[in-house]
Design a protein around this motif. Sequence first.
Motif, PDB file in Angstrom:
ATOM      1  N   VAL A 198      41.081  46.714  28.145  1.00 65.58           N
ATOM      2  CA  VAL A 198      41.830  47.816  28.864  1.00 65.58           C
ATOM      3  C   VAL A 198      42.508  48.902  27.737  1.00 65.58           C
ATOM      4  N   THR A 199      42.828  49.982  28.378  1.00 68.21           N
ATOM      5  CA  THR A 199      43.748  50.879  27.850  1.00 68.21           C
ATOM      6  C   THR A 199      45.017  50.578  27.675  1.00 68.21           C
ATOM      7  N   LYS A 200      45.965  51.433  27.058  1.00 72.67           N
ATOM      8  CA  LYS A 200      47.355  51.452  27.063  1.00 72.67           C
ATOM      9  C   LYS A 200      47.684  51.780  28.777  1.00 72.67           C
ATOM     10  N   ILE A 201      48.847  51.388  29.276  1.00 71.41           N
ATOM     11  CA  ILE A 201      49.285  52.068  30.199  1.00 71.41           C
ATOM     12  C   ILE A 201      50.184  53.529  30.269  1.00 71.41           C
ATOM     13  N   ASP A 202      49.861  54.298  31.365  1.00 71.81           N
ATOM     14  CA  ASP A 202      50.282  55.412  31.150  1.00 71.81           C
ATOM     15  C   ASP A 202      51.755  55.692  31.917  1.00 71.81           C
ATOM     16  N   LYS A 203      52.298  56.838  31.840  1.00 65.66           N
ATOM     17  CA  LYS A 203      53.632  57.206  32.490  1.00 65.66           C
ATOM     18  C   LYS A 203      53.729  56.859  34.102  1.00 65.66           C
ATOM     19  N   ASN A 204      52.540  56.916  34.631  1.00 67.07           N
ATOM     20  CA  ASN A 204      52.490  56.484  36.024  1.00 67.07           C
ATOM     21  C   ASN A 204      52.013  55.215  36.080  1.00 67.07           C
ATOM     22  N   ASN A 205      52.112  54.164  35.310  1.00 70.08           N
ATOM     23  CA  ASN A 205      51.910  52.889  35.299  1.00 70.08           C
ATOM     24  C   ASN A 205      50.239  52.669  35.889  1.00 70.08           C
ATOM     25  N   ARG A 206      49.521  53.513  35.152  1.00 69.36           N
ATOM     26  CA  ARG A 206      48.040  53.368  35.377  1.00 69.36           C
ATOM     27  C   ARG A 206      47.211  53.009  34.076  1.00 69.36           C
ATOM     28  N   PHE A 207      46.100  52.303  34.320  1.00 70.92           N
ATOM     29  CA  PHE A 207      45.404  51.931  33.077  1.00 70.92           C
ATOM     30  C   PHE A 207      43.925  51.864  33.534  1.00 70.92           C
ATOM     31  N   TRP A 208      43.105  51.843  32.253  1.00 72.86           N
ATOM     32  CA  TRP A 208      41.572  51.685  32.924  1.00 72.86           C
ATOM     33  C   TRP A 208      40.970  50.422  32.015  1.00 72.86           C
ATOM     34  N   ALA A 209      40.200  49.973  32.735  1.00 71.36           N
ATOM     35  CA  ALA A 209      39.472  48.922  32.364  1.00 71.36           C
ATOM     36  C   ALA A 209      37.896  48.990  32.308  1.00 71.36           C
ATOM     37  N   ILE A 210      37.118  48.284  31.252  1.00 73.88           N
ATOM     38  CA  ILE A 210      35.766  48.410  31.130  1.00 73.88           C
ATOM     39  C   ILE A 210      35.244  47.187  31.958  1.00 73.88           C
ATOM     40  N   ASN A 211      34.502  47.577  32.903  1.00 76.37           N
ATOM     41  CA  ASN A 211      33.793  46.719  33.914  1.00 76.37           C
ATOM     42  C   ASN A 211      32.411  46.527  33.738  1.00 76.37           C
ATOM     43  N   TYR A 212      31.749  45.626  32.993  1.00 74.55           N
ATOM     44  CA  TYR A 212      30.608  45.409  32.666  1.00 74.55           C
ATOM     45  C   TYR A 212      29.714  44.392  33.062  1.00 74.55           C
ATOM     46  N   PHE A 213      28.380  44.497  33.217  1.00 70.22           N
ATOM     47  CA  PHE A 213      27.592  43.240  33.800  1.00 70.22           C
ATOM     48  C   PHE A 213      26.045  43.403  33.331  1.00 70.22           C
ATOM     49  N   TRP A 214      25.881  42.236  32.704  1.00 71.81           N
ATOM     50  CA  TRP A 214      24.454  42.161  32.071  1.00 71.81           C
ATOM     51  C   TRP A 214      23.809  41.233  33.091  1.00 71.81           C
ATOM     52  N   PRO A 215      22.648  41.593  33.599  1.00 73.10           N
ATOM     53  CA  PRO A 215      21.924  40.707  34.757  1.00 73.10           C
ATOM     54  C   PRO A 215      21.690  39.287  34.226  1.00 73.10           C
ATOM     55  N   GLY A 216      21.724  38.954  33.088  1.00 76.89           N
ATOM     56  CA  GLY A 216      21.532  37.570  32.358  1.00 76.89           C
ATOM     57  C   GLY A 216      22.556  36.785  32.525  1.00 76.89           C
ATOM     58  N   ASP A 217      23.665  37.355  33.150  1.00 80.77           N
ATOM     59  CA  ASP A 217      24.987  36.503  33.274  1.00 80.77           C
ATOM     60  C   ASP A 217      25.225  36.266  34.620  1.00 80.77           C
ATOM     61  N   LYS A 218      24.043  36.703  35.564  1.00 81.62           N
ATOM     62  CA  LYS A 218      24.236  36.485  37.025  1.00 81.62           C
ATOM     63  C   LYS A 218      24.423  35.021  37.436  1.00 81.62           C
ATOM     64  N   LYS A 219      23.957  34.187  36.755  1.00 78.68           N
ATOM     65  CA  LYS A 219      24.175  32.641  36.877  1.00 78.68           C
ATOM     66  C   LYS A 219      25.341  32.178  36.718  1.00 78.68           C
ATOM     67  N   HIS A 220      25.954  32.676  35.694  1.00 76.68           N
ATOM     68  CA  HIS A 220      27.587  32.438  35.457  1.00 76.68           C
ATOM     69  C   HIS A 220      28.550  32.885  36.285  1.00 76.68           C
ATOM     70  N   LEU A 221      28.116  34.288  36.523  1.00 77.22           N
ATOM     71  CA  LEU A 221      29.350  35.088  37.293  1.00 77.22           C
ATOM     72  C   LEU A 221      29.162  34.994  38.931  1.00 77.22           C
ATOM     73  N   LYS A 222      27.990  34.642  39.265  1.00 71.90           N
ATOM     74  CA  LYS A 222      27.746  34.579  40.899  1.00 71.90           C
ATOM     75  C   LYS A 222      28.164  35.675  41.510  1.00 71.90           C
ATOM     76  N   PRO A 223      27.852  36.908  41.007  1.00 71.19           N
ATOM     77  CA  PRO A 223      28.541  38.055  41.925  1.00 71.19           C
ATOM     78  C   PRO A 223      28.247  38.277  43.549  1.00 71.19           C
ATOM     79  N   ALA A 224      29.598  38.499  44.000  1.00 69.38           N
ATOM     80  CA  ALA A 224      29.278  38.635  45.494  1.00 69.38           C
ATOM     81  C   ALA A 224      28.990  40.150  45.733  1.00 69.38           C
TER      82      ALA A 224
END
Length: 321
Positions: A213-239
């Motif tokens: 995640v990034t640092k938080i800004d003056k508006n209390n907002r931040f960004w995150a990396i959201n990543y998926f490798w299809p090989g992780d499907k059995k572990h993550l069980k995505p909905a």
Amino acid sequence: MIKRLFSVIILSLCFLISNEFEIKKIPLQGQITNPKKEISGLDWYRNNLFLLPENLEGYIFIIPKKELIASIKSDNPVPLLPLEKNFNTPNYTQIIDGFEGYESISFYEDNFIVTIEARYNKQMKSYIAWGKIDSTTLEMTIPIENLLEIKTPIQIKNMTYESSLIYNKDVIFFYEANGKNLQKNITQPKFSIDKKSFSNIKFPNLEYRITDVTKIDKNNRFWAINYFWPGDKKHLKPAKDQLVKNYKIDPSHNPSGKIERLVEFEISKNEIIFTKTEPLQLKIDIDNSRNWEGIVRLEKEGFIIATDKYPEMVLAFVKYK
């Protein structure tokens, strides 16, 4: 051969009609290009970008912001050679059973905190450690006594607390897997810097992985990396991907099944929620999944992101105003 050519054509057409963001690689030279260094987290300290190797190297990589900006603006950039400064830590291989490496880093004033991953007796374990940086030499030190374990909410192979965020006088840590089929009611641990005690903050379900995640800004907002490798499907069980519904994203833009995107959050009333900003979908590499492990904002120009070692060590700029 014909099948592969058809897939490439379909992907190319999808890219043309979708709102995807290109990355611009920032060329590097020196030890950092060795995939064994495995960059696992990024953060700013003053006007320097710190790139944290996963392993116990005894040093940390640093690139001045002005060099990064010059490289990004150049049409023919010279590869940057990061500085290497001492990172003095205990030998965690002797202190933490099953030590695997560092996962994130966050600075606050002349202090910093890292998360650590371990696997022992087939159980994933997570720790935090904190120390100080010399503002003149940029040498970093963690005393042996500055170490605490954080219990993981569930057990998934190779997944612990991958990210950290300084918020007021607290540090919020983000567990890597927060999907609906894995956890129903999610909270993330919040660590008081002054009291050295834990509390919790609410967090929404988000499929796939959060890797930094990034640092938080003056508006209390931040960004995150959201990543998926299809090989992780059995572990993550995505909905079902809730962000596709929330932001009316057309999933047909990416037939490969890979997810590489940036998602914005804000903190309000002791709760972390999604903002109304549409996620930034990175233009997919047809041949490779890129394991993005680090992110920082670059002023008001966009983001700098980094992979660990898959498919190689990549430092890149994503333009976003």
